[in-house]
Scaffold this active site. Structure first.
Site, PDB file in Angstrom:
ATOM      1  CG  HIS A   1      -7.047   0.235  -2.373  1.00  0.00           C
ATOM      2  ND1 HIS A   1      -7.594   1.011  -1.373  1.00  0.00           N
ATOM      3  CD2 HIS A   1      -7.957   0.192  -3.375  1.00  0.00           C
ATOM      4  CE1 HIS A   1      -8.780   1.434  -1.768  1.00  0.00           C
ATOM      5  NE2 HIS A   1      -9.037   0.953  -2.973  1.00  0.00           N
TER       6      HIS A   1
ATOM      7  N   GLY B   1      -6.208  -6.110  11.583  1.00  0.00           N
ATOM      8  CA  GLY B   1      -4.832  -6.609  11.517  1.00  0.00           C
ATOM      9  C   GLY B   1      -4.669  -7.951  10.839  1.00  0.00           C
ATOM     10  CB  SER B   2      -6.694 -10.066   8.571  1.00  0.00           C
ATOM     11  OG  SER B   2      -6.979  -9.204   7.495  1.00  0.00           O
TER      12      SER B   2
END
Ligand code: GRF
Length: 219
Positions: free
Chosen positions: A111, A14-15
């Site tokens: 991505h 979750g950064s």
């Protein structure tokens, strides 16, 4: 302008979720994160969302009879929360037609490579092992393929002789955390126009006539 209600989908650390929240706190953004959707009950991102006070929906695919029923349950929850757009941030699943049809062209992903190079899993390690001298980060619309949707934004990251996979990974994540929130903000402000599969940024507005007139009067 009312803010766009977004749901973040994540499966892991979750950064990027954190980066979206921090950016929103520090800037006058056009999005509100109204939900976190997570498919992994043990994921660290859940604690992060709770700390930010963002409601969490945990949906485990194996508890549904089929993939469409899993996504249908998510869509119902999103619609109940009046979610307008979806932001994938380390969501480790392919999105299928149920979500794509409920949110057409309204799902975005980050991505960790310069697409179309190195799609799929372990993109940073793939690029490092391949020996490319440049890799990077891509933000793109989500379609039915694996990291194949139209590209909104990219940033390149050089791979130096001294880089290890760990140092490269750290730099890529730093660039993700910088690029993703600002791109999401521009995207919800509808600053991109699609031409075929090419996403163009709308030209920034020209100085007004009044401004030009004033300059000529005073120059
Ligand atoms: C990021 O590298 C993102 O590009 C990829 O998954 C990773 C998620 O990391 N799609 P985090 O959970 O946001 O820390």
């Amino acid at each position: 302008m009312s803010r766009c209600r977004i749901a973040v989908f994540a499966s892991g650390t979750g950064s990027n979720f954190d980066a979206l929240m921090r950016y929103a706190r520090a800037h006058d953004v056009a999005y509100d994160v109204v939900a976190l959707v997570c498919d992994q009950p043990q994921a660290t991102v859940i604690e992060k969302a709770e700390r930010w006070g963002v409601p969490v929906g945990v949906f485990q695919p194996r508890t549904y009879a089929s993939r469409p029923l899993y996504e249908r349950a998510i869509v119902e929850q999103l619609q109940a929360l009046a979610v307008e757009r979806i932001v994938l941030a380390g969501y480790m699943r392919l999105v299928t037609s149920v979500l794509l049809e409920a949110y057409p062209e309204h799902i975005v992903n980050v991505h960790p490579s310069l697409l179309p190079s190195f799609p799929g899993l372990e993109a940073i390690a793939q690029a490092y092992a391949h020996g490319v001298k440049q890799t990077g980060v891509t933000v793109h619309l989500v379609d039915a393929g694996m990291d194949t949707g139209p590209i909104l934004a990219q940033v390149a990251v050089s791979i130096g002789a001294d880089d290890t996979l760990a140092t490269l990974t750290e730099r890529i994540h730093r660039e993700e955390h910088r690029l993703y929130p600002m791109t999401v903000d521009a995207w919800v402000r509808q600053q991109y126009v699609r031409e075929g599969r090419v996403m163009r940024e709308r030209p920034t507005s020209q100085p007004s006539l009044d401004f030009d007139d004033q300059r000529s009067e005073h120059s």
